[in-house]
Scaffold this active site. Structure first.
Site, PDB file in Angstrom:
ATOM      1  N   SER A   1      71.581  41.904  14.890  1.00 12.69           N
ATOM      2  CA  SER A   1      72.202  41.840  13.553  1.00 12.69           C
ATOM      3  C   SER A   1      73.507  42.626  13.558  1.00 12.69           C
ATOM      4  CB  SER A   1      71.257  42.420  12.499  1.00 12.69           C
ATOM      5  OG  SER A   1      70.009  41.772  12.573  1.00 12.69           O
ATOM      6  N   ARG A   2      73.572  43.679  14.381  1.00 10.08           N
ATOM      7  CA  ARG A   2      74.775  44.527  14.407  1.00 10.08           C
ATOM      8  C   ARG A   2      75.954  43.852  15.120  1.00 10.08           C
ATOM      9  NH1 ARG A   2      70.782  49.048  14.746  1.00 10.08           N
ATOM     10  NH2 ARG A   2      71.077  50.281  12.856  1.00 10.08           N
TER      11      ARG A   2
ATOM     12  N   GLU B   1      61.669  42.560  23.141  1.00  5.98           N
ATOM     13  CA  GLU B   1      61.941  43.475  24.266  1.00  5.98           C
ATOM     14  C   GLU B   1      63.326  44.087  24.157  1.00  5.98           C
ATOM     15  OE1 GLU B   1      61.366  41.419  27.953  1.00  5.98           O
ATOM     16  OE2 GLU B   1      59.185  41.617  27.830  1.00  5.98           O
ATOM     17  N   LYS B   2      64.179  43.514  23.314  1.00  2.00           N
ATOM     18  CA  LYS B   2      65.517  44.074  23.160  1.00  2.00           C
ATOM     19  C   LYS B   2      65.434  45.547  22.760  1.00  2.00           C
ATOM     20  CE  LYS B   2      68.209  44.312  19.947  1.00  2.00           C
ATOM     21  NZ  LYS B   2      69.236  44.815  19.086  1.00  2.00           N
TER      22      LYS B   2
ATOM     23  N   HIS C   1      65.246  36.737  16.092  1.00  2.00           N
ATOM     24  CA  HIS C   1      64.154  36.915  15.134  1.00  2.00           C
ATOM     25  C   HIS C   1      63.347  35.611  14.989  1.00  2.00           C
ATOM     26  CE1 HIS C   1      67.157  39.914  13.372  1.00  2.00           C
ATOM     27  NE2 HIS C   1      66.113  40.671  13.575  1.00  2.00           N
TER      28      HIS C   1
HETATM   29  P1  AMP Z   1      65.378  44.221  13.618  1.00  2.00           P
HETATM   30  O1  AMP Z   1      65.563  43.310  12.450  1.00  2.00           O
HETATM   31  O2  AMP Z   1      66.621  44.532  14.363  1.00  2.00           O
HETATM   32  O3  AMP Z   1      64.569  45.438  13.256  1.00  2.00           O
HETATM   33  O4  AMP Z   1      64.484  43.416  14.637  1.00  2.00           O
HETATM   34  C1  AMP Z   1      63.237  42.892  14.266  1.00  2.00           C
HETATM   35  C2  AMP Z   1      62.504  42.430  15.495  1.00  2.00           C
HETATM   36  O5  AMP Z   1      63.271  41.437  16.158  1.00  2.00           O
HETATM   37  C3  AMP Z   1      62.273  43.555  16.508  1.00  2.00           C
HETATM   38  O6  AMP Z   1      60.996  43.400  17.090  1.00  2.00           O
HETATM   39  C4  AMP Z   1      63.369  43.318  17.504  1.00  2.00           C
HETATM   40  O7  AMP Z   1      63.081  43.809  18.796  1.00  2.00           O
HETATM   41  C5  AMP Z   1      63.426  41.799  17.507  1.00  2.00           C
HETATM   42  N1  AMP Z   1      64.697  41.335  18.031  1.00  2.00           N
HETATM   43  C6  AMP Z   1      65.937  41.714  17.612  1.00  2.00           C
HETATM   44  N2  AMP Z   1      66.884  41.111  18.364  1.00  2.00           N
HETATM   45  C7  AMP Z   1      66.220  40.359  19.282  1.00  2.00           C
HETATM   46  C8  AMP Z   1      66.628  39.510  20.343  1.00  2.00           C
HETATM   47  N3  AMP Z   1      67.909  39.333  20.647  1.00  2.00           N
HETATM   48  N4  AMP Z   1      65.667  38.890  21.069  1.00  2.00           N
HETATM   49  C9  AMP Z   1      64.352  39.079  20.788  1.00  2.00           C
HETATM   50  N5  AMP Z   1      63.905  39.857  19.799  1.00  2.00           N
HETATM   51  C10 AMP Z   1      64.824  40.501  19.056  1.00  2.00           C
END
Ligand code: AMP
Length: 301
Positions: free
Chosen positions: A190-191, A152-153, A37
């Site tokens: 996060s998981r 991109e994840k 993030h």
């Molecule tokens: P989330 O909090 O999981 O909804 O993720 C928020 C943003 O962070 C989304 O655009 C995800 O794709 C990005 N994100 C989550 N994990 C990664 C990672 N390991 N590398 C790059 N971006 C990430």
């Protein structure tokens, strides 16, 4: 760093910045922030004058049996982390602030977009992408960013958001950011916090397996092309041999210690169509469980 809980206060801040000719970069998240993030925020800082992150665990993108209630919430640590990368503001609304007229507003009905909701993760998480589009659209309406950054994840999510922006002609540039990984190549998520150390060892095998499998698919495709030049009979018998030597991806993941595999597929990065022959656009995408923890990953060569 400014912390906003209310749309009205955030909007005043944004109007102020825009009136000074500043560009806005936006990083939506669900919190429990990690280096992935923070990398999005850093990329946003490189591109835009003012960077706004949001932290909102969106209920409409979780299914009834998913982890909405237990999704990690770490507001204080998150705001500290955002501070360290010089994020200008963070928006932390409650549900009523995001959906003042109830959860069902702003659901998109566009068949050109919805056709991507039921493949890959969407086939296993009904309603998930409708919820993602709903919340991202609402956040875009509030923040009115010039640029928005997605990892991109979550490749299908990035693809769908790009499509939504294109179909709706929104004046926002979507920037995809490469997946940030730990020293073993495990995609940060996060998981991952749910995993025990034994489970973590299994999780770290996913990216290695995906790369090997995509490399195998590439060799298989070029072998096919070579064999196509030979006689039909020879072609078929050699191909049969090769196909039986390639074992099934799902079985292999189960053998590595994953407890359930939703899918493992080769898809075109630009169209998300299934691919039966390797090209430089081919991406391998997978979702698998270790116990109750669902991991996703994807990569291209
Ligand atoms: P989330 O909090 O999981 O909804 O993720 C928020 C943003 O962070 C989304 O655009 C995800 O794709 C990005 N994100 C989550 N994990 C990664 C990672 N390991 N590398 C790059 N971006 C990430």
């Amino acid at each position: 760093m400014h912390i906003f809980n209310k749309v009205s206060a955030l909007k005043l801040f944004i109007e102020g910045a825009k009136s000074q000719g500043k560009t806005i970069g936006f990083v939506p998240t669900m919190g429990a922030l990690h280096a992935g993030h923070l990398h999005l925020v850093t990329e946003a800082k490189n591109k835009a004058d003012i960077v706004i992150a949001s932290i909102f665990v969106n209920p409409t993108q979780f299914g009834p049996n998913e982890d909405f209630a237990k999704y990690p919430r770490k507001q204080e640590e998150d705001t500290e982390k955002l501070n360290t990368v010089n994020c200008n503001a963070v928006f932390i609304p409650d549900v009523g602030e995001v959906y003042p007229s109830g959860n069902s507003e702003l659901i998109t009905h566009n068949p050109q977009l919805e056709k991507y909701f039921n493949i890959l993760c969407g086939a296993f998480r009904p309603g998930h992408f409708a919820g993602v589009v709903q919340v991202v659209k609402r956040l875009f309406d509030i923040v009115t960013p010039d640029y928005a950054f997605f990892g991109e994840k979550d490749f299908q999510q990035l693809f769908i958001i790009r499509k939504m922006v294109e179909l709706e002609n929104l004046p926002i540039k979507i920037i995809g950011v490469p997946t940030q990984r730990d020293e073993y190549g495990l995609a940060l998520s996060s998981r991952n916090a749910y995993l025990s150390s034994e489970e973590l060892n299994v999780a770290r095998k996913l990216n290695i397996f995906l790369r090997e499998r995509l490399e195998g698919f590439k060799s298989y495709s070029s072998l096919r092309a070579d064999l196509a030049k030979q006689s039909r009979q020879e072609f078929n018998s050699q191909l049969d041999c090769f196909a039986s030597a390639r074992n099934d991806g799902i079985t292999s993941l189960l053998n590595l210690g994953f407890t359930k595999v939703d899918y493992i597929e080769f898809r075109n990065s630009l169209t998300l169509e299934l691919e039966s022959i390797y090209s430089d656009k081919t991406r391998i995408i997978a979702a698998a469980y270790i116990g109750k923890t669902r991991l996703i990953d994807n990569l291209k060569l």
